[in-house]
Design an enzyme around this catalytic site. Structure first.
Site, short mmCIF file in Angstrom:
data_model
loop_
_atom_site.label_atom_id
_atom_site.label_comp_id
_atom_site.label_asym_id
_atom_site.label_seq_id
_atom_site.Cartn_x
_atom_site.Cartn_y
_atom_site.Cartn_z
CG HIS A 151 26.84 -17.68 13.34
ND1 HIS A 151 27.30 -18.82 13.96
CD2 HIS A 151 26.06 -18.09 12.32
CE1 HIS A 151 26.81 -19.87 13.34
NE2 HIS A 151 26.06 -19.46 12.34
CB ALA A 152 30.60 -11.86 14.44
#
Length: 181
Positions: A151-152
């Protein structure tokens, strides 16, 4: 006349009396919702992580997986992390990582004293897996680290993720081993 009727002040109604009472309860409920869920969520999160890790360890100790080689993930070099994240972002994360307590970065993402090392080890494990396979030390690899990193964003942590370990490992494979995709 009942006791309740006698206790009313002139012009006061039962509704007004109960409204005041429920207002006080409402304030208490709002306080509890704001104050306690953070603790409750943290405790539930810790319990979930413990149960999740326990289930993974039990699953991987079953017969088909007994020959797996388990190694501790090394910390990634910051220049490897910089293959997908800016140096400014990396420095910012390093500087806000707390020595104690918790720092909330957004609604889903927080850092505790071990987060910086965990994020570096998650990325380091992915990179070490690339090296092991590309150097023919292993025929395949599974990297079961947390935080996962998917998700980064390039310059923003999100969804419990700080560094995009899979993207970094892919870019590393491209740069070091000439992998085209």
């Amino acid at each position: 006349m009942s006791y309740l009727d006698e206790s009313l002040a002139p012009g006061e109604t039962i509704v007004a009396r109960f409204s005041l009472h429920w207002t006080a309860k409402w304030r208490l409920i709002v306080f509890l919702v704001l104050a306690i869920p953070t603790l409750g969520i943290a405790l539930l999160g810790a319990l979930y992580e413990w149960l999740r890790l326990r289930a993974i360890e039990q699953g991987l100790s079953a017969e088909p997986f007994t020959n797996l080689v388990r190694v501790e993930a090394p910390e990634a070099d910051l220049d490897v992390v910089a293959l997908c994240h800016s140096n400014e972002y990396i420095d910012e994360l390093r500087h806000i990582a707390p020595k104690d307590g918790i720092v909330y970065l957004d609604g889903d993402t927080s850092m505790s004293p071990g987060t910086w090392e965990a994020a570096l080890r998650a990325t380091g494990g992915a990179v070490a897996a690339v090296d092991a396979v590309m150097k023919n030390k292993r025929t395949n690899a599974f990297v079961g680290t947390r935080p996962p990193g998917h998700h980064a964003e390039t310059s923003k942590p999100m969804g419990f993720c700080f560094f995009d370990s899979a993207a970094i490992a892919a870019r590393y494979a491209q740069r070091k081993y000439g992998i085209s995709r």
